[in-house]
Scaffold this active site. Structure first.
Site, mmCIF file in Angstrom:
data_model
loop_
_atom_site.group_PDB
_atom_site.id
_atom_site.type_symbol
_atom_site.label_atom_id
_atom_site.label_comp_id
_atom_site.label_asym_id
_atom_site.label_seq_id
_atom_site.Cartn_x
_atom_site.Cartn_y
_atom_site.Cartn_z
ATOM 1 N N TRP A 117 0.876 -1.180 0.000
ATOM 2 C CA TRP A 117 0.000 0.000 0.000
ATOM 3 C C TRP A 117 0.917 1.235 0.000
ATOM 4 O O TRP A 117 1.793 1.346 0.871
ATOM 5 C CB TRP A 117 -0.861 -0.059 1.265
ATOM 6 C CG TRP A 117 -1.791 1.074 1.478
ATOM 7 C CD1 TRP A 117 -2.643 1.627 0.574
ATOM 8 C CD2 TRP A 117 -1.990 1.788 2.713
ATOM 9 N NE1 TRP A 117 -3.366 2.628 1.173
ATOM 10 C CE2 TRP A 117 -2.984 2.750 2.472
ATOM 11 C CE3 TRP A 117 -1.431 1.700 3.983
ATOM 12 C CZ2 TRP A 117 -3.425 3.622 3.464
ATOM 13 C CZ3 TRP A 117 -1.873 2.564 4.967
ATOM 14 C CH2 TRP A 117 -2.865 3.519 4.704
ATOM 15 N N ASP A 137 -0.402 -5.172 9.942
ATOM 16 C CA ASP A 137 -1.458 -4.292 9.448
ATOM 17 C C ASP A 137 -2.615 -5.174 8.995
ATOM 18 O O ASP A 137 -2.492 -5.922 8.025
ATOM 19 C CB ASP A 137 -0.898 -3.464 8.274
ATOM 20 C CG ASP A 137 -1.915 -2.460 7.749
ATOM 21 O OD1 ASP A 137 -3.051 -2.421 8.261
ATOM 22 O OD2 ASP A 137 -1.570 -1.713 6.813
ATOM 23 N N ALA A 155 -6.135 -4.727 7.684
ATOM 24 C CA ALA A 155 -7.084 -3.730 7.192
ATOM 25 C C ALA A 155 -8.272 -4.370 6.477
ATOM 26 O O ALA A 155 -9.207 -3.664 6.097
ATOM 27 C CB ALA A 155 -6.380 -2.754 6.245
ATOM 28 N N LYS A 194 -13.147 -1.266 5.879
ATOM 29 C CA LYS A 194 -13.608 -2.171 4.814
ATOM 30 C C LYS A 194 -14.625 -3.164 5.366
ATOM 31 O O LYS A 194 -15.681 -3.354 4.777
ATOM 32 C CB LYS A 194 -12.432 -2.944 4.196
ATOM 33 C CG LYS A 194 -11.203 -2.113 3.891
ATOM 34 C CD LYS A 194 -11.501 -1.038 2.893
ATOM 35 C CE LYS A 194 -10.343 -0.106 2.611
ATOM 36 N NZ LYS A 194 -9.290 0.072 3.573
HETATM 37 N N1 PMP Z 1 -3.523 -0.717 5.445
HETATM 38 C C1 PMP Z 1 -3.713 -1.175 4.209
HETATM 39 C C2 PMP Z 1 -2.912 -2.336 3.729
HETATM 40 C C3 PMP Z 1 -4.640 -0.568 3.375
HETATM 41 O O1 PMP Z 1 -4.817 -1.038 2.141
HETATM 42 C C4 PMP Z 1 -5.382 0.536 3.867
HETATM 43 C C5 PMP Z 1 -6.369 1.291 3.028
HETATM 44 N N2 PMP Z 1 -6.940 0.857 2.039
HETATM 45 C C6 PMP Z 1 -5.167 0.958 5.166
HETATM 46 C C7 PMP Z 1 -4.225 0.323 5.935
HETATM 47 C C8 PMP Z 1 -5.890 2.133 5.775
HETATM 48 O O2 PMP Z 1 -7.233 2.069 5.760
HETATM 49 P P1 PMP Z 1 -8.155 3.235 6.299
HETATM 50 O O3 PMP Z 1 -7.295 4.355 6.780
HETATM 51 O O4 PMP Z 1 -9.023 3.626 5.166
HETATM 52 O O5 PMP Z 1 -8.907 2.611 7.427
#
Ligand code: PMP
Length: 390
Positions: free
Chosen positions: A126, A206, A208, A241
């Site tokens: 990301w 991470d 997510a 998500k």
């Molecule tokens: N980590 C990863 C791997 C992601 O792909 C994303 C966003 N798409 C995030 C963290 C952060 O997500 P958000 O801040 O939208 O909750």
């Protein structure tokens, strides 16, 4: 003074949204930004969230400040889902963060304050990971996430860990790798847990997309394996998500330690970083998640909605995999990759041709949002791919 600022490159994915919006062709296909879409192309609010929001509307009687750690009921309600119902609760504490992004930022800053110098990370990743590491002032050491055959490159991770120094952090995607969709298998996670433990590096996991791969429990396999093997770890979590809350910015940062004093210090440092950054996280979405997780009927409704999302993505993946071979592109691995994303090995010219000739919008890296495909457009997409790459 401000004229001395350096110009900044436009965010490529946000620019893509604008280009897609301006395209008048009704057959255009948006595979760019990473949000889930239904078979009709919508990104609706979950029914369970609507129900929780109604409860909030009816019963919330104050919006007074909560504090830099946010809604601790929300933070604690997630713990059994993330860490497992039998996890030793004395080892873990957390705080709310503005999205997974805020959680990654807190984790990297806390690691830096604890003396971390380098983050080891598989690429591609990301894009914001590298930006956050750089903004915090740590060094980034990358290794290859994926082999040429499209499987997870365990040897590259092994070599990176063998080369690690004290004070290094390894950043791992818990599931549904962004952008490749290539996750470690459970057997690989078993090995990774041992490798990380032996290396002495601090894992930062991470998570997510929990629930978008194989299910809430299955998607936590790797995280739980690693945490069982190491004394300390950091976790950045996003509900944006799996609860469809994107713009409400719902995330959590957790520290896991084997030492109560270290845990308290990690949280105290997280709180001071939060205070100086956003002061307090936004409340609404996290409060809705807390209400859902505190009510068995709402929890069941949410799990059903999440299951339907996952089933739809599995169906799209199956149909893409059925295309088997398009020119040099082997489509079969898309069937077993996980989550919202996969990457197609397309050249810049091919990506432009898809956009110009067929109205197919995807990131310049070849990353596609699987949920952008529907029963109505998947055949057209495969035909467009055959046209540019077949
Ligand atoms: N980590 C990863 C791997 C992601 O792909 C994303 C966003 N798409 C995030 C963290 C952060 O997500 P958000 O801040 O939208 O909750």
């Amino acid at each position: 003074m401000l004229e001395t600022l350096n110009a900044q490159p436009a965010d490529a994915l946000l620019a893509l949204i604008k280009l897609h919006n301006a395209d008048p062709r009704p057959t255009k296909i948006d595979l760019g930004v990473g949000v889930y879409r239904t078979g009709d192309g919508d990104t609706p609010v979950f029914g369970a969230i609507k129900a929780a929001e109604q409860i909030l509307l009816d019963t919330q009687n104050s919006k007074a400040y909560l504090g830099p750690e946010g809604d601790m009921g929300f933070v604690h309600a997630l713990i059994p889902y993330v860490f497992g119902s039998d996890f030793d609760r004395s080892r873990v504490e957390g705080m709310q963060a503005p999205g997974g992004t805020g959680a990654v930022r807190l984790a990297v800053e806390v690691a830096a304050r604890a003396g971390a110098k380098r983050i080891l990370m598989g690429t591609p990743s990301w894009p914001n990971h590298a930006q956050i590491v750089s903004a915090v002032g740590l060094e980034l050491k990358t290794f290859k996430h994926m082999t040429a055959e499209g499987t997870a490159d365990l040897e590259a991770l092994r070599a990176a860990l063998a080369d690690a120094a004290p004070g290094d952090v390894v950043l791992l995607h818990g599931c549904c790798h962004n952008p490749t969709g290539v996750d470690y298998t459970n057997a690989q996670w078993d090995e990774i847990a041992q490798m990380v433990a032996a290396s002495g590096v601090l894992p930062l996991i991470d998570l997510a997309y929990q629930g978008l791969g194989d299910g809430m429990e299955a998607d936590a396999y790797g995280l739980r394996k690693v945490l069982a093997a190491v004394p300390e770890a950091l976790v950045a979590y996003s509900c944006d998500k799996n609860f469809g809350l994107y713009r409400d910015r719902v995330g959590a940062f957790y520290a896991v330690t084997s030492d109560a004093d270290a845990l308290a210090k990690a949280m105290a440092n997280g709180a001071t970083i939060a205070r100086a950054s956003w002061s307090m996280p936004p409340d609404h979405g996290a409060a809705a998640v807390r209400l859902i997780l505190g009510d068995s009927a709402l929890t069941a409704q949410w799990i059903n909605e999440l299951t339907a999302m996952r089933a739809r993505m599995a169906e799209v993946r199956e149909r893409l995999a059925a295309a088997q071979q398009i020119g040099p592109i082997n489509m079969a691995p898309l069937g077993s990759q996980k989550g919202l994303f996969s990457m197609l090995p397309l050249s810049g010219e091919q990506i432009m041709a898809l956009r110009e000739r067929h109205g197919v919008y995807m990131a310049g890296s070849g990353r596609v949002n699987i949920a952008g495909l529907t029963t109505g457009n998947i055949e057209a997409f495969v035909a467009a791919l055959k046209d540019v790459a077949g």
